[in-house]
Design an enzyme around this catalytic site. Sequence first.
Site, mmCIF file in Angstrom:
data_model
loop_
_atom_site.group_PDB
_atom_site.id
_atom_site.type_symbol
_atom_site.label_atom_id
_atom_site.label_comp_id
_atom_site.label_asym_id
_atom_site.label_seq_id
_atom_site.Cartn_x
_atom_site.Cartn_y
_atom_site.Cartn_z
ATOM 1 N N ASN A 142 75.575 119.281 43.622
ATOM 2 C CA ASN A 142 75.274 117.851 43.526
ATOM 3 C C ASN A 142 76.427 117.127 42.853
ATOM 4 O O ASN A 142 77.095 117.658 41.967
ATOM 5 C CB ASN A 142 73.951 117.621 42.770
ATOM 6 C CG ASN A 142 74.161 117.390 41.283
ATOM 7 O OD1 ASN A 142 74.494 116.278 40.850
ATOM 8 N ND2 ASN A 142 73.991 118.448 40.485
ATOM 9 N N PHE A 151 74.851 110.412 37.812
ATOM 10 C CA PHE A 151 73.950 109.673 36.914
ATOM 11 C C PHE A 151 73.345 108.446 37.608
ATOM 12 O O PHE A 151 73.266 107.355 37.016
ATOM 13 C CB PHE A 151 74.671 109.233 35.645
ATOM 14 C CG PHE A 151 74.962 110.331 34.646
ATOM 15 C CD1 PHE A 151 74.507 111.621 34.832
ATOM 16 C CD2 PHE A 151 75.699 110.053 33.505
ATOM 17 C CE1 PHE A 151 74.777 112.629 33.910
ATOM 18 C CE2 PHE A 151 75.983 111.046 32.571
ATOM 19 C CZ PHE A 151 75.530 112.329 32.778
ATOM 20 N N SER A 195 77.912 116.973 32.388
ATOM 21 C CA SER A 195 77.867 116.798 33.839
ATOM 22 C C SER A 195 79.294 116.678 34.375
ATOM 23 O O SER A 195 80.119 115.958 33.812
ATOM 24 C CB SER A 195 77.085 115.533 34.202
ATOM 25 O OG SER A 195 77.254 115.229 35.580
ATOM 26 N N ASN A 208 80.062 115.192 37.096
ATOM 27 C CA ASN A 208 80.054 114.156 38.128
ATOM 28 C C ASN A 208 80.328 112.741 37.638
ATOM 29 O O ASN A 208 80.288 111.795 38.407
ATOM 30 C CB ASN A 208 78.711 114.195 38.875
ATOM 31 C CG ASN A 208 78.477 115.544 39.513
ATOM 32 O OD1 ASN A 208 79.380 116.124 40.102
ATOM 33 N ND2 ASN A 208 77.267 116.071 39.361
ATOM 34 N N THR A 209 80.575 112.584 36.332
ATOM 35 C CA THR A 209 81.036 111.309 35.779
ATOM 36 C C THR A 209 82.456 111.532 35.278
ATOM 37 O O THR A 209 82.674 112.376 34.400
ATOM 38 C CB THR A 209 80.129 110.843 34.621
ATOM 39 O OG1 THR A 209 78.816 110.581 35.134
ATOM 40 C CG2 THR A 209 80.674 109.575 33.989
ATOM 41 N N LYS A 211 73.386 119.444 25.550
ATOM 42 C CA LYS A 211 73.448 120.221 26.793
ATOM 43 C C LYS A 211 74.900 120.545 27.102
ATOM 44 O O LYS A 211 75.745 119.640 27.167
ATOM 45 C CB LYS A 211 72.813 119.453 27.951
ATOM 46 C CG LYS A 211 72.651 120.309 29.214
ATOM 47 C CD LYS A 211 71.686 119.667 30.193
ATOM 48 C CE LYS A 211 71.360 120.601 31.351
ATOM 49 N NZ LYS A 211 70.342 120.046 32.254
ATOM 50 N N ASN A 227 74.291 123.478 31.850
ATOM 51 C CA ASN A 227 74.345 122.506 32.942
ATOM 52 C C ASN A 227 74.904 123.203 34.185
ATOM 53 O O ASN A 227 75.032 124.432 34.220
ATOM 54 C CB ASN A 227 75.238 121.320 32.531
ATOM 55 C CG ASN A 227 74.819 120.011 33.168
ATOM 56 O OD1 ASN A 227 74.420 119.977 34.325
ATOM 57 N ND2 ASN A 227 74.918 118.918 32.416
#
Length: 343
Positions: A115, A119, A181, A183-184, A219, A248
């Site tokens: 993925n 966010f 994460s 993805n940011t 996390k 994560n």
Amino acid sequence: MYKLVKPLFFSLDPETAHHTVSGGLQSFCKVWGGKRLLRAVYGYDHPGLAREVFGLKFKNPVGLAAGFDKNAAYVEEMAALGFGFIEIGTVTPRPQPGNDRPRLFRLVADEALVNRMGFNNQGVDVAADRLRRLKNRGQLIIGGNIGKNKLTPNEEAVNDYITCFDALFDVVDYFVVNVSSPNTPGLRDLQEKGPLMHILSTLQQRNRKNDISRPILLKIAPDLSDSQLDDIIDIVRETGIAGVIATNTTISREGLQSRPALTSEAGGLSGRPLTRRATEVIRYLAEKSNRAFPIIGVGGIHQPDDAVEKLRAGASLVQLYTGFIYEGPALVKRICKKIARDH
């Protein structure tokens, strides 16, 4: 039952399937007796499942990981499937659409997902309002996973975490600071000791000003080196936060069997390929810290034995997401039964 409908769900785009299933579950629960039926089929109560962790009492140690219910839209519905706790989010101060679609991919041969959602959420105020209006919370523990907006510079990130912390303080039982994460852009830079100490210390100072404090967890990514994990242990001790969620998603693509068009997609990998590494991180943190703080284990839990292995490695609680997608809602009950038998 899930085995019969799974091919239908898996024939849909993953994100479309997620909204279809979640919306269908929500509609079913609105029917008289719907939630009661789900609890009867998927719930499992046993005194040996109860846990008290970071001052909170959990009816069972199996939770829903962040990412599934980003906007606190399905809390009661997921609770009806037998979860002992639900973690909503990641939420950010302002709504944001996330990355362009497609941004969620199934790697069926690997029982995994990739993925790069970014966010996507409706903003912390929407989530807080929904949690405030919950009618049948009962014993359910709710966690709030908080992050920063994409356009917020890292040097101002602490302000985003404060905003989310304040907005959710009265409606969640614990907090999770998400700096892991992939993805940011630049978010994982906040896992470095200096920025992370600043964010966690600031939140803890704010936490201690309240009459009631909330446990704050961190996390972390599975891609951290041993020296970075040593830093995490030091940070937990120095800031006094309640614990760690390990782990994560990973940016590694080692050993995957799916076709290259899928394995080369950018984003975080979750599911079966993460089973071993997540457990290694849990064991390392538990042993090196002498079990000084609780750990929530997440990553590649597809069978009851996967959950038990993480608990034995040092986790106090576990969370599901990708395994829940591949194995179906009965997985929660199967894990709880296994834990109760081993009790």
